[in-house]
Design an enzyme around this catalytic site. Structure first.
Site, PDB file in Angstrom:
ATOM      1  N   HIS A  54       0.830  -1.216   0.000  1.00  0.00           N
ATOM      2  CA  HIS A  54       0.000   0.000   0.000  1.00  0.00           C
ATOM      3  C   HIS A  54       0.864   1.265   0.000  1.00  0.00           C
ATOM      4  O   HIS A  54       0.519   2.262   0.634  1.00  0.00           O
ATOM      5  CB  HIS A  54      -0.963   0.007   1.189  1.00  0.00           C
ATOM      6  CG  HIS A  54      -1.911  -1.152   1.203  1.00  0.00           C
ATOM      7  ND1 HIS A  54      -3.097  -1.156   0.500  1.00  0.00           N
ATOM      8  CD2 HIS A  54      -1.837  -2.362   1.811  1.00  0.00           C
ATOM      9  CE1 HIS A  54      -3.718  -2.308   0.680  1.00  0.00           C
ATOM     10  NE2 HIS A  54      -2.973  -3.064   1.470  1.00  0.00           N
ATOM     11  N   ASN A 127     -10.170  -3.513   1.994  1.00  0.00           N
ATOM     12  CA  ASN A 127      -9.863  -3.376   0.570  1.00  0.00           C
ATOM     13  C   ASN A 127     -11.152  -3.090  -0.193  1.00  0.00           C
ATOM     14  O   ASN A 127     -12.237  -3.049   0.379  1.00  0.00           O
ATOM     15  CB  ASN A 127      -9.211  -4.654   0.033  1.00  0.00           C
ATOM     16  CG  ASN A 127      -7.766  -4.824   0.473  1.00  0.00           C
ATOM     17  OD1 ASN A 127      -7.012  -3.866   0.541  1.00  0.00           O
ATOM     18  ND2 ASN A 127      -7.386  -6.050   0.771  1.00  0.00           N
TER      19      ASN A 127
END
Length: 484
Positions: A54, A127
């Site tokens: 990320h 997510n």
């Protein structure tokens, strides 16, 4: 090539690298699994100072407003009454790419929300997909290694990606989502978000419920074709970041409705899929979506590094009324995320303005590098104490839940990796199936070994014969006899 024995960093042979040690097949995970802790701790320290995963992200401030009374299910104060508003910060991100990578790649998107509640911060760290590739944290470092660069060529390595997936059939559901149209969102505003894991809500009477979070975009779901995504990646690699910033700057505030699925605790023992397996979803026919509230993003960061880059999230950042489940992937993340932040940002990362709670904070943690506040001043610095310092509040102790079984490294009891992936394939239109197969074939053609391709084809075939046959034909390979 002769196989060598996998060992720990100090040379001890590893007996099981696929399953973490848990109390019974369902868990929770045991702290005595030193191999798991070593893998996660070392993995968190493999990149400096960029996030291991990320790394590329965009963020914004906003608020959450309760639109439905859910106090029967949770005593969380920020959800206590209709109309109540809580400030929040959201960070969206790609998963595998580096900080300078393109926004429009085929990849899951991180969807992390930090609520600044009156009882402390609460993070939902999920997510844009309801499931994940693996269901045990012990496999996470290995999985992410396959998404990173080859140690010799420093290039992305399709052999590693598909070798791991083909040897980890639990990944099939998420692979199908990733390779579908949903694999490349048109913008960060035009995608759903999910908590993915199962969590537990507890009400004021102490009654618990298993729950799953769903953020539904009010902008509608829109995706990019691979061709357009590649064009944008070349022309404007920061397309998603720019779109989010410009939309908010123009007053076009993106919004999501938050829903939960609620499961009585006793259903966990009888449901047809293990409800703590993050590679599975709960049918919405069995557990319908219940509206909770609305999230609106209405303010851009004033400084990207201070807010977006230094923002830290952990699924272990909880408030009274919200607790964890024995989900093995979640159990590992409870340690790994906070540990990653202590390494990347520092031991006092939660005292930085973007992470600091907006309610009073009273604890006995002192010192450490880069302490940005008063370091507790001259207050009492230990507990228990006789000087009126901060003390525990037994009424906020998490509700107990029963565990049983042997302390062993065993997988979940339910090993059906194919039903839900097949169901998803059959839900797609003919055109969507064709694009799915085309995307898979495009991704698998660079794989240099046919045995890896055929092992993966077998998984597709077991999910749905048409699915496996179509991928095999696209790759110019036969369907393995074992699949039939």
């Amino acid at each position: 090539m002769k196989n060598t024995t996998l060992t720990t960093s100090w040379g001890a042979p590893v007996g099981d690298n696929q399953n973490s040690m848990t109390a019974g097949s369902r868990g929770p995970t045991l702290l005595q699994d030193v191999h798991l802790l070593e893998k996660l701790a070392h993995f968190n320290r493999e990149r400096v100072p960029e996030r291991v995963v990320h790394a590329k992200g965009a963020g914004a401030h906003g608020y959450f407003e309760v639109t439905n009374d859910v106090s029967a299910y949770t005593k969380a104060a920020f959800l206590s009454e209709k109309g109540k508003r809580t400030p929040l910060f959201v960070r969206f991100s790609t998963v595998a790419g580096e900080n300078g990578s393109a926004d429009t790649v085929r990849d899951p998107r991180g969807f992390a929300v930090k609520f600044y509640t009156e009882e402390g911060n609460y993070d939902i760290v999920g997510n844009n997909t309801p499931v994940f590739f693996i269901r045990d944290a012990i496999k996470f470092p290995d999985f992410i290694h396959t998404q990173k660069r080859h140690p010799v060529t420093h290039l992305k390595n399709p052999d590693a990606v598909w070798d791991f997936w083909s040897l980890s059939p639990e990944s099939l559901h998420q692979v199908t989502i990733l390779m579908s149209d949903r694999g490349i969102p048109a913008t960060l505003r035009h995608m759903h978000g999910f908590g993915s894991h199962t969590f537990k809500w507890v009400n004021a009477e102490g009654t618990g419920y298993w729950i799953k979070y769903h953020f539904k975009t009010e902008q509608g779901v829109k995706n990019l074709s691979p061709e357009l995504a590649a064009q944008i990646a070349g022309e404007n690699p920061d397309y998603h970041t720019e779109d989010l910033f410009n939309a908010i700057e123009a007053g076009d505030f993106p919004a999501w409705k938050l829903y939960v699925q609620i499961m009585p605790l006793e259903d966990a023992d009888t449901y047809r899929f293990d409800p703590f397996d993050v590679t599975k979803v709960w049918s919405q026919k069995d557990y319908p979506l219940i509206e909770v509230g609305r999230m609106v993003l209405d303010r851009n960061p004033e400084n990207y590094f201070a807010e977006v880059e230094q923002a830290t999230f952990s699924p272990g950042t909880l408030v009274p009324g919200v607790e964890v489940s024995p989900d093995k992937m979640l159990q590992g993340r409870l340690f790994a995320y906070a540990d990653a932040h202590r390494y990347r940002v520092g031991a006092n990362h939660n005292a930085l303005p973007i992470n600091r709670p907006k309610c009073p904070v009273h604890h006995h943690q002192r010192d450490g590098q880069m302490r940005p506040d008063s370091n507790g001043g001259g207050s009492v610095y230990y507990e228990p104490n006789s000087f009126g310092g901060p003390a525990e509040a037994p009424q906020h102790k998490p509700a107990p839940y029963e565990v049983n079984g042997l302390a062993d490294s065993t997988p979940y009891d339910e090993n059906d990796h194919y039903t839900q992936a097949g169901d998803l394939y059959r839900l797609l239109s003919v055109e969507e199936r064709a694009r799915l197969v085309q995307n898979i074939a495009r991704a698998m053609k660079p794989v240099t070994r046919d045995d890896i391709k055929q092992r993966q084809i077998e998984h597709f075939y077991k999910a749905d014969p048409e699915y496996g046959t179509a991928v095999a034909e696209a790759l110019g390979l036969p369907v393995p006899a074992a699949a039939k």
